[in-house]
Structures are given as C-alpha cells and as structure tokens.
Write an enzyme that holds these catalytic residues in place. Structure first.
Site, PDB file in Angstrom:
ATOM      1  CG  HIS A 105     -36.967  76.299  -8.919  1.00 15.46           C
ATOM      2  ND1 HIS A 105     -37.385  77.481  -9.500  1.00 15.46           N
ATOM      3  CD2 HIS A 105     -36.429  75.561  -9.922  1.00 15.46           C
ATOM      4  CE1 HIS A 105     -37.107  77.455 -10.791  1.00 15.46           C
ATOM      5  NE2 HIS A 105     -36.530  76.311 -11.078  1.00 15.46           N
TER       6      HIS A 105
ATOM      7  NE  ARG B 187     -35.395  76.015 -21.005  1.00 15.56           N
ATOM      8  CZ  ARG B 187     -35.407  76.265 -19.699  1.00 15.56           C
ATOM      9  NH1 ARG B 187     -34.575  75.648 -18.895  1.00 15.56           N
ATOM     10  NH2 ARG B 187     -36.221  77.163 -19.190  1.00 15.56           N
TER      11      ARG B 187
ATOM     12  CB  SER C 139     -37.546  79.266 -15.025  1.00 17.83           C
ATOM     13  OG  SER C 139     -38.200  78.300 -14.243  1.00 17.83           O
TER      14      SER C 139
ATOM     15  CE1 TYR D  89     -39.221  73.361 -26.347  1.00 18.27           C
ATOM     16  CE2 TYR D  89     -39.151  74.097 -24.085  1.00 18.27           C
ATOM     17  CZ  TYR D  89     -38.606  74.073 -25.348  1.00 18.27           C
ATOM     18  OH  TYR D  89     -37.448  74.751 -25.612  1.00 18.27           O
TER      19      TYR D  89
ATOM     20  CB  CYS E 208     -32.982  84.047 -12.772  1.00 20.84           C
ATOM     21  SG  CYS E 208     -34.543  84.886 -13.062  1.00 20.84           S
TER      22      CYS E 208
ATOM     23  CE  LYS F  86     -38.396  73.460 -13.694  1.00 21.30           C
ATOM     24  NZ  LYS F  86     -37.354  74.098 -12.896  1.00 21.30           N
TER      25      LYS F  86
ATOM     26  NE  ARG G 230     -41.449  75.860 -16.007  1.00 23.12           N
ATOM     27  CZ  ARG G 230     -41.863  76.982 -15.480  1.00 23.12           C
ATOM     28  NH1 ARG G 230     -43.121  77.116 -15.085  1.00 23.12           N
ATOM     29  NH2 ARG G 230     -41.047  77.999 -15.317  1.00 23.12           N
TER      30      ARG G 230
ATOM     31  CG  ASP H 176     -34.167  73.361 -12.341  1.00 21.69           C
ATOM     32  OD1 ASP H 176     -34.295  74.587 -12.201  1.00 21.69           O
ATOM     33  OD2 ASP H 176     -35.093  72.638 -12.750  1.00 21.69           O
TER      34      ASP H 176
HETATM   35  O1  SAT Z   1     -39.334  73.632 -18.741  1.00 21.60           O
HETATM   36  S1  SAT Z   1     -38.756  73.573 -17.383  1.00 21.60           S
HETATM   37  O2  SAT Z   1     -39.800  73.742 -16.399  1.00 21.60           O
HETATM   38  O3  SAT Z   1     -38.100  72.296 -17.153  1.00 21.60           O
HETATM   39  C1  SAT Z   1     -37.587  74.769 -17.253  1.00 21.60           C
HETATM   40  C2  SAT Z   1     -37.845  75.793 -16.230  1.00 21.60           C
HETATM   41  O4  SAT Z   1     -38.821  76.519 -16.319  1.00 21.60           O
HETATM   42  O5  SAT Z   1     -37.028  75.919 -15.303  1.00 21.60           O
HETATM   43 MN    MN Z   2     -35.996  75.554 -13.074  1.00 17.46          MN
END
Ligand code: SAT
Ligand code: MN
Length: 595
Positions: free
Chosen positions: A237, A376, A259, A208, A261, A217, A69, A284
């Site tokens: 989140h 990922r 993210s 991505y 963690c 998000k 991101r 998530d």
């Molecule tokens: O790339 S994402 O935003 O979906 C993954 C994350 O940062 O939790």
């Molecule tokens: Mn996340």
C-alpha cells in the site's frame, strides 16, 4: 469477445446464479464510457457539472449508508483460520460460499451484468495481472475504465490465460415495475470476501470505492499480497515517486501511509526547495520485484487516482487540482450554485451556499461539512501534469528508499532512518495512525497499522512480516533504505509542528542525500536522525523550538509504545517472527538506559 473457456464458463455460471436481464461485455471504449454516464444521468446516480467549469465531469452521490470501505464486513476466507490471522475477519470458505451463493442468487434481476476485463499493470507486462470483474453497476464500469486498463485489449492479451475472477453486485435486485434508486446498495448485508487459495473475490452490497472497484484493494493488495508471498515479491500500500535533485540525479522512493494520510499529496508534491523535482509514478499501490541487479523495482498497477477530495487545494496539491480540471468523476462532494464541485478546504473562503453531499441545501453558518470527509475524485493518471513517463514502464523503477508513516500527534519524530532492512521491517511493523474517514468507524483513535497494510493484507500479518524479513535475505539483494516519517506531530496546544506538503521535500532531500552517502546522521536509541544542520531549513518557517521537538527522541513516549507493541505482538503467538521481538526488546533496552 473472448475464446477464454474459463471466462466463458464462469460468466455463464454467474448469469445463471444472478439472473440479470442481460449481459454486456465491456470493450473499454469512450462510447461505452459515455453510455455508462448517460445511464447514471438517467437514473439520477450522477449529474453533470457545468462544462464551462469542469468539462466532461460528473458528480455522484452515494447512499449515506455506503460511503467508505467496510472493514468489519471484509473477510479473508482461507482454508485455515490461522492463515488469515488475528487482524483479519475469517470465515470458513465453504460456508461462506454457501452464504454468498444464497445472497447472489437472483441479485441482478432487472439489471445488466457487465463483464469488465482489466489489467493491473500495463497490458502484456510480465508482472501485470489480469482480473475480470462481473458487476451490475454502471458506476463501477465507468470507474474501472479510469482506474485500470480495461476492455477488449485486455481480453486480447489474456488469450486463454488465467485471470482473477471478481464478482460484484450492489445487492439490490429490481422486481418488475419497481423503480430504481439513485444509488442502489444493500444497507443490511455487505460482504467483501476474498478466497486466497482459489484467488477469487466476491463483493456484495456496496457500490463504493475499494468495496466495489475490485482491482484496487481486493486484487492489487489482498489477493496480490498472497501471490507475492508465494512468488517472492511485495504487493504494498505505497505511493511511488521520482525525486530529482538540482543536478539532475534521480532516486525513486516508495511510501506506505494509511488511507487518507496524504499519499496522493506526497506523490504529486510541488517541492518548496528550488531545483528539486517530484514526479508521480503511483499514489496508492506498489508491486515490487527484484531485478537482475538485485534492486527492488516498483510498478504502479493502477491507471488512475481514487483520491480523497477534502483538503485538496492549490496549496496542498496544485498538481492534483490540475489533474481534476476535466474528465473527472466526483463522489460525495458538495455542489456549488454555478454547477461546480466544492469540498472542505478547497478554497480559503467558505462559499455562502452549496448543495451538500446528501443533496441538501447548505449554508456556511451550518457548521456541518458540505462534502463527505471521504468524498473522492476519480481521474486518469494521464491527466496528472507531473506524471513521470516511467509510470508505464512494464518493469517498474528501481527503489532507493521506502518510507513508513502515519498520523501521530505525539512520539514519532519527523524522520528517522532504520539501521538495516531488519530494523526497517520492525519500524514498519510498529507504525500506527490516528483513524481517518477512509474506513467506516470512529475518526481519531490511534490504531496500529503495520506497513499501512492492516486492512489490506490477505494473510496472517505475522507471516507477512516473516515474508518481509525473507525479502531482506534475497541473495545479492541491493535493498532500499527504510525510513519512518511523521508529518503530523502536534504541539501541546494542538497545532501542527510541521507545515507538510511541499515542505516535505526537505525530508526527502535528506533521504536522497543519505542514499547518495553525502548526508550525515546521528545514532539514537530509536534509529538514525538527521545530524545537526543536515535537514535543510533555509526559508523554512518553523521555530527552533518546534524543530528541536520534531527531531527529539521522546524516551518516555517510546517506552510506552514498546509496552503497547509487546501487547500487540502477543496476539500473533508463535507465528511472530522472533527477529521482530528481538528488535523490540533491544529498543526497550536502549531507551531504558537513556532514562
Ligand atoms: O476506498 S478505497 O479503499 O479505494 C480508498 C482507501 O481506503 O484508500
Ligand atoms: Mn489506499
């Protein structure tokens, strides 16, 4: 197809602007997914893994300039700059529309425009939201089919109802005769843009993850947080898990962590304590609303996992490993000579030879990581062996406890309980975490990440805290208990003090028993900690000293945090809810007398 006039008009308008060669309405079928895979194989975006190792699974390599991101290119374009607040990038919406229209004009030349209807939440659920993403990326089509309920059934349920328009382009038009690249994107111009008032999303230049899969998000957090504020619910989140004790009693728990963690690991945990069971509802995002009984009910709006691969293994997360046996899209993982994927810490032994995430030969003496740290996996939730049947419940599950956490090598103890909702909101507001690879930027620096929502809150963070406090005043509310947890404390020598993973159930057990009213706590200046002997340590391989350190109140460390938080709160000026300042000063005073 659809009779939705707004949708038809919008697709027509976008077609005129982006000038794709063709438009394709996605039905969400397996045949369509297979076709997207076929397109990606042909263009070099994806390659098949050996079907004997990983059936129906593919490895995708992104452009090295498009791996996470991009928070500095993420914008909240509210009418009023103050409404976005100091933690978001703001641009005037009218000016941004002009700039974006320029970028989007002709941006899909030589490509196909896919119309991707999707539902966040079970189709037809009274608390689900429909989005429609227009994208020129087959990778996005395939990923959205895994991550959301996608296709014709969504249009059927939508009828002529409203939806959130999500416009996406990789931002790389193809002139006639020009060869495509394996991962088209726009290295120079990336824009992830949200218009909260009109509830629109425009994303340009990246293919991505959260930049491009706009249901996640962008819709389910940034736009949904604004809707939730207006309608009196919470878009968070957070993972959602079901915890069952040996006598079969159940509590549902949500947890907010930044993210990368360990939300996925916690949500799929195999507990180290006999008789305890964790089942997954979500890993998530949680949407929470009050039920008639005054409890908060959480629903997972997603249908799949977009999880961090590195660190995932048979010990850290056996259930994720089982989820990933087949039908998976892997992105930026390494490739083994026998046609399987690999990532750091997947196996005890380093492989001798690999192809790294950039497609370069890799040998173990190279010392460089073979998978990208933000590599990922994209897999359907239905493949997770510990998915709770309630994950599809259209009304969600009643939440007993909310966890806030992050990576903190120092100061924050293993677990502490908030005295009440207000104190819990305060604890959520002060959490920080050492940065991970999930977002572009330097890894390791401590940053404040209130409620783990820093990159995902679609409006002013101070207003968001006020909203949390308002939720606490809901008439007849039976509010969840709130906890601060930290699995990441380190010794002076830099070793983790707590084993984490399946052993985290010991902390969950204490929380469960607090909810039942059977476990004891001691009051401390920072909150309630487990009373002596209340944290289950049977069979735990942690020294007495380390345990004491994990549950000790670091007065000086906390006092330093109070000073840092005072400064952090400053930036919100008079939008700052006074209750949180009062909590902060009261904490400072309680700590000072212990000095
Ligand atoms: O790339 S994402 O935003 O979906 C993954 C994350 O940062 O939790
Ligand atoms: Mn996340």
């Amino acid at each position: 197809m659809t009779k939705n006039a707004k949708l038809e008009a919008w697709v027509k308008q976008v077609r005129a602007m982006c000038q794709p060669d063709r438009v394709r309405w996605c039905d969400g079928s397996q045949a369509e997914y297979d076709e997207m895979i076929h397109l990606m194989l042909r263009s070099g975006t994806a390659q098949p893994l050996d079907p004997r190792k990983r059936p129906n699974s593919y490895l995708v390599r992104s452009d090295p300039g498009d791996v996470a991101r991009v928070e500095d290119r993420t914008f909240i374009c509210s009418e009023d700059e103050q409404a976005a607040g100091p933690t978001n990038n703001w641009r005037d919406p009218a000016e941004m529309k002009v700039a974006l229209t320029k970028l989007f004009t002709g941006c899909m030349r030589g490509r196909t425009l896919y119309v991707i209807p999707f539902s966040m939440g079970p189709i037809g659920s009274p608390i689900a939201y429909t989005g429609v993403q227009l994208s020129d990326s087959p990778y996005v089509v395939a990923s959205m089919r895994i991550m959301t309920r996608m296709g014709q059934p969504v249009l059927d349920a939508l009828g002529d109802g409203d939806f959130v328009p999500c416009l996406h382009s990789v931002g790389m038009p193809l002139s006639p005769g020009k060869m495509d690249v394996a991962w088209p994107c726009n290295a120079d111009d990336k824009y992830i843009v949200h218009f909260p008032e009109t509830r629109e999303i425009w994303s340009f230049g990246s293919g991505y993850g959260g930049n491009a899969l706009l249901g996640k998000k962008c819709l389910a957090l940034r736009i949904a947080s604004v809707i939730a504020r207006d309608e009196g619910w919470l878009a968070e989140h957070m993972l959602i898990l079901k915890l069952t004790n040996p006598s079969g009693q159940v509590h549902y728990i949500c947890g907010a962590f930044p993210s990368a963690c360990g939300k996925t690991n916690l949500a799929m945990m195999r507990p180290a304590l006999p008789g305890w069971r964790v089942e997954t509802i979500g890993d998530d995002i949680a949407w929470m609303r009050f039920g008639d009984d005054g409890r908060l009910y959480a629903m997972n709006p997603e249908a799949g996992f977009f999880g961090v691969a590195p660190g995932t293994n048979e010990t850290s997360n056996p259930n994720a490993m089982a989820t990933l046996r087949e039908n998976v899209l892997f992105t930026n993982c390494a490739l083994t000579p026998d046609g399987d994927v690999w990532w750091e810490d997947m196996t005890n032994e380093l492989p001798e030879r690999l192809t790294d995430w950039r497609g370069q030969p890799w040998t173990r003496d190279l010392k460089a990581s073979a998978a990208h740290p933000n590599a990922r996996f994209t897999a359907s939730a239905s493949q997770c062996p510990v998915m709770s049947p309630e994950w599809q419940n259209p009304h969600g599950v009643p939440i007993s406890a909310i966890l806030f956490g992050g990576r903190r090598a120092t100061v924050v103890p293993l677990v502490q309980e908030a005295r009440d909702w207000k104190h819990g909101t305060f604890l959520g507001s002060i959490i920080g975490s050492e940065k991970t690879a999930a977002a572009a930027g330097k890894v390791g620096d401590l940053r404040r990440d209130p409620m783990a929502m820093l990159p995902f809150c679609g409006y002013n963070m101070a207003d968001y805290w006020s909203h949390w406090l308002r939720i606490g005043r809901h008439p007849g509310a039976q509010l969840p208990r709130i906890y601060l947890v930290n699995w990441f404390r380190k010794s002076a020598g830099g070793d983790f003090l707590w084993p984490g993973f399946g052993e985290n159930v010991r902390v969950l057990k204490w929380i469960f028993e607090r909810c039942e009213g059977t476990a004891k706590a001691v009051e401390t200046p920072i909150g309630r900690l487990p009373a002596e002997g209340e944290l289950e340590v049977t069979g735990l391989d942690v020294s007495r000293e380390n345990l004491a350190e994990l549950l000790h109140v670091d007065t000086e460390g906390w006092l330093a945090d109070v000073v840092a938080m005072r400064e952090y709160y400053e930036q919100f000026g008079d939008r700052m809810p006074p209750e949180l300042r009062v909590e902060l000063e009261a904490l400072g005073q309680r700590l000072s007398v212990c000095r």
